[in-house]
Motif scaffolding. Structure first.
Motif, PDB file in Angstrom:
ATOM      1  N   UNK A  53      -8.776 -47.029 -49.594  1.00 43.80           N
ATOM      2  CA  UNK A  53     -10.210 -47.123 -49.326  1.00 43.80           C
ATOM      3  C   UNK A  53     -10.708 -45.804 -48.754  1.00 43.80           C
ATOM      4  N   UNK A  54     -12.018 -45.563 -48.904  1.00 41.71           N
ATOM      5  CA  UNK A  54     -12.665 -44.395 -48.319  1.00 41.71           C
ATOM      6  C   UNK A  54     -14.117 -44.740 -48.035  1.00 41.71           C
ATOM      7  N   UNK A  55     -14.635 -44.216 -46.944  1.00 39.50           N
ATOM      8  CA  UNK A  55     -16.036 -44.442 -46.611  1.00 39.50           C
ATOM      9  C   UNK A  55     -16.935 -43.690 -47.603  1.00 39.50           C
ATOM     10  N   UNK A  56     -18.089 -44.279 -47.910  1.00 39.82           N
ATOM     11  CA  UNK A  56     -18.979 -43.658 -48.881  1.00 39.82           C
ATOM     12  C   UNK A  56     -20.445 -43.717 -48.465  1.00 39.82           C
ATOM     13  N   UNK A  57     -21.254 -42.843 -49.074  1.00 33.38           N
ATOM     14  CA  UNK A  57     -22.692 -42.789 -48.816  1.00 33.38           C
ATOM     15  C   UNK A  57     -23.431 -42.784 -50.150  1.00 33.38           C
ATOM     16  N   UNK A  58     -24.433 -43.640 -50.269  1.00 29.88           N
ATOM     17  CA  UNK A  58     -25.357 -43.624 -51.402  1.00 29.88           C
ATOM     18  C   UNK A  58     -26.653 -42.988 -50.917  1.00 29.88           C
ATOM     19  N   UNK A  59     -26.985 -41.752 -51.344  1.00 28.62           N
ATOM     20  CA  UNK A  59     -28.199 -41.073 -50.853  1.00 28.62           C
ATOM     21  C   UNK A  59     -29.469 -41.816 -51.245  1.00 28.62           C
ATOM     22  N   UNK A  60     -30.590 -41.311 -50.738  1.00 27.59           N
ATOM     23  CA  UNK A  60     -31.874 -42.000 -50.896  1.00 27.59           C
ATOM     24  C   UNK A  60     -32.270 -42.189 -52.355  1.00 27.59           C
ATOM     25  N   UNK A  61     -31.874 -41.251 -53.252  1.00 31.99           N
ATOM     26  CA  UNK A  61     -32.310 -41.378 -54.648  1.00 31.99           C
ATOM     27  C   UNK A  61     -31.580 -42.495 -55.389  1.00 31.99           C
ATOM     28  N   UNK A  62     -30.548 -43.086 -54.756  1.00 34.57           N
ATOM     29  CA  UNK A  62     -29.829 -44.203 -55.381  1.00 34.57           C
ATOM     30  C   UNK A  62     -30.185 -45.555 -54.767  1.00 34.57           C
ATOM     31  N   UNK A  63     -31.041 -45.537 -53.719  1.00 36.46           N
ATOM     32  CA  UNK A  63     -31.364 -46.798 -53.054  1.00 36.46           C
ATOM     33  C   UNK A  63     -32.073 -47.781 -53.985  1.00 36.46           C
ATOM     34  N   UNK A  64     -32.815 -47.255 -54.962  1.00 31.95           N
ATOM     35  CA  UNK A  64     -33.516 -48.146 -55.897  1.00 31.95           C
ATOM     36  C   UNK A  64     -32.534 -49.009 -56.694  1.00 31.95           C
TER      37      UNK A  64
END
Length: 613
Positions: A53-64
């Motif tokens: 496992x690894x921590x991840x981030x979905x930036x603002x342009x993927x929130x939709x």
């Protein structure tokens, strides 16, 4: 067929390729999304391949994609582009996903791969008694790098030999990234400015950068960096930039739509992209309909507009107050499918080049798409181009084609109304503005904080209850530009804006009147067009009614006739400071007589809403 499991060793692939080469072929990376939570304008999650496992981030342009349900907790996603970063104050690494696609909706549970010994190329057979037969073989532990190397061995030679630099799209940048390189075009360049504060004196300038996808960011340089890069950056040229830093953009000063802004120092690297086919950034628009521009008046946000050109004025020469310099100006009037028109002021080169081109083809009703316009309250509501504004004539975009089709089929035969016009609310074009945001006067006067950040707009139904006759009800105005004039030495009137002396001037209203409704009363300001509708005559005509000795006071009679007549008002609410005290200012932006049939329908609709709730 929908995948039901992550890619084996997907996390090992990510760890072995912290900054993958966009030109090289990568193995498929499909992970399961776990612990998906919202953090501000982005989402945090844990990426799992069943073993690691690894921590991840979905930036603002993927929130939709998360909001729409494409990306779900326990679902599978295919990671197409990413960067692996160390986050300050965090011990573990984070994978920042810059491009992905949903593969599967939520699985029933977290996927966990079984621990088993896999031997490539050897068939495992069972004997007659059911015992598993397998040859004796040493199990060799493989590193993540070895796994990736084996997966890359069968790639095409051209992919293995790709040595082009890794270019990050602007949308993927964030303050937590270590190193990055961007390829951008300079689409706006500011002037070198000097400043002086408690820390001393210095210089600063900024540029607006646009990448191939049309994403923009503002980059600022101070002092030594400003001197180093001011001549380096040339408008329209393409550069590779690295070793800069990012921070959250200051909304008060940002000029582009980006959550972050960039700072370049003297150690940053800027290299012109020479001997390459230059890309033309796609201009991205966020169009605002003409009849929805009210909330942007005198605000910091700029707007984009698309419209059919219905009128183009000749070029005018306007003299700046700051340095007495003359600059060219041209006004164009545009309309859209809200059946409203608005005036757009073009300045300098836009007025002389683009404006002249529009004048030459005005009879063809061209469509213009204009980016980054300032919304002001001159003569009600108007748009003004800035140095960074871009004007596209007959652009090949869906919005322009749709508008052109509408205009050709029905728009040209439709009666257009200015966005500032207070027409009767019973007509189709005026009903929305006069009946939207209807509030009683008490709602405005009892909320003193209204309009603190930017003007807010409301509709009210009220009567003029008092007009003070002793007030200064008008000002002397230039007949050419409507600006204030002063009495010239000798005779006539001097206009500072036009730099000329005229024998005559006109009077324009600046009224302060009290309005009342069932909830309360308030003083409101009204300018010339609205003042004429309130009084029923022009300021010049009212001035002539002032009584001479022994004459009937027609002036007082006219003011009295204007009171206790019901009107519909469209008003703006702002905050003014007077003697270090903030005060509410209510300004009439449009006024119309009450259409009682339309008003009755509106009240019946309001009653129905109250019953339904």
């Amino acid at each position: 067929m929908t995948m039901k499991a992550p890619s084996p060793d997907a996390i090992s692939v990510i760890l072995a390729n912290p900054s993958p080469d966009s030109s090289a072929e990568m193995p498929e990376i499909v992970v399961q999304v776990l612990d998906l939570v919202s953090k501000g304008n982005r989402y945090m999650f844990t990426a799992s391949d069943g073993k690691k496992k690894i921590k991840g981030i979905l930036p603002s342009h993927l929130t939709s994609q998360v909001i729409s349900g494409d990306i779900q907790n326990l679902g599978l996603v295919r990671i197409l582009d990413y960067s692996l970063n160390d986050i300050p104050s965090k011990s573990e690494k984070y994978v920042i996903v810059t491009k992905c696609e949903a593969v599967s909706p939520a699985l029933e549970a977290e996927f966990k791969s079984e621990v088993k010994q896999e031997i490539a190329g050897i068939s495992l057979k069972r004997d007659e008694g059911g015992m598993l037969l397998k040859p004796k073989q040493e199990m060799v532990a493989k590193s993540a790098a070895q796994i990736v190397h084996e997966q890359h061995r069968n790639m095409a030679p051209s992919a293995r030999m790709a040595m082009t630099r890794r270019v990050h799209p602007l949308v993927s940048l964030n303050p937590y990234q270590g190193s990055w390189t961007i390829k951008v075009r300079v689409t706006n360049k500011g002037t070198m400015r000097t400043y002086k504060n408690v820390r001393g004196e210095g210089c600063v300038f900024n540029v607006e950068l646009t990448d191939e996808d049309g994403t923009q960011i503002q980059a600022t340089m101070f002092n030594e960096a400003a001197k180093k890069f001011f001549d380096k950056f040339q408008l329209g040229k393409v550069y590779y930039i690295s070793k800069g830093s990012l921070k959250v953009a200051n909304k008060q000063f940002k000029t582009v739509q980006n959550d972050y802004e960039m700072t370049l120092n003297e150690n940053s690297e800027v290299e012109e992209a020479v001997n390459e086919v230059p890309f033309v950034p796609e201009t991205k628009f966020n169009f605002v309909p003409i009849d929805m521009m009210g909330p942007y008046v005198n605000g910091t946000d700029l707007v984009d507009v698309v419209g059919v050109v219905v009128n183009v004025s000749p070029t005018m020469s306007i003299r700046r107050k700051s340095n007495n310099e003359s600059i060219p100006k041209r006004d164009i009037t545009i309309a859209d499918d809200t059946k409203k028109t608005v005036v757009v002021s073009l300045w300098n080169e836009l007025a002389t080049s683009v404006g002249q081109e529009l004048l030459d083809i005005a009879d063809q009703s061209p469509v213009v798409a204009i980016k980054s316009l300032k919304v002001g309250d001159f003569q009600g509501l108007s748009l003004s181009a800035l140095s960074r504004s871009a004007v596209l004539i007959n652009p090949e975009i869906p919005e322009a084609k749709k508008l052109k089709s509408w205009y050709e089929s029905e728009g040209k035969e439709t009666s257009m109304v200015s966005v500032n016009s207070g027409v009767s609310p019973s007509s189709k074009s005026g009903g929305r503005s006069m009946y939207s945001d209807r509030v009683p006067l008490a709602y405005i006067t009892e909320n003193p904080s209204l309009g603190e950040e930017k003007p807010v707009f409301f509709s009210i139904r009220a009567c003029i209850s008092f007009i003070k006759p002793e007030q200064t009800m008008w000002y002397r105005a230039c007949k050419t530009c409507n600006k204030k004039v002063t009495e010239a030495i000798g005779s006539g009137y001097w206009c500072e804006a036009c730099q000329k002396n005229d024998e005559e001037c006109s009077l324009r209203y600046i009224l302060l009147v009290k309005v009342s409704d069932a909830s309360g009363e308030a003083f409101v300001s009204a300018f010339n067009e609205e003042g004429e509708k309130i009084i029923g005559c022009s300021a010049d005509e009212l001035d002539k009614m002032k009584p001479q000795d022994g004459e009937e006071n027609l002036f007082q009679v006219k003011l009295k006739q204007a009171t206790w007549v019901p009107h519909l008002f469209r008003v703006s609410v702002t905050q003014n400071e007077y003697n270090n005290e903030k005060r509410q200012r209510i300004t009439v932006r449009a006024i119309a007589p009450v259409d009682f049939a339309a008003e009755s329908r509106f009240l019946l609709e309001e009653i129905s809403k109250m019953r339904a709730s």
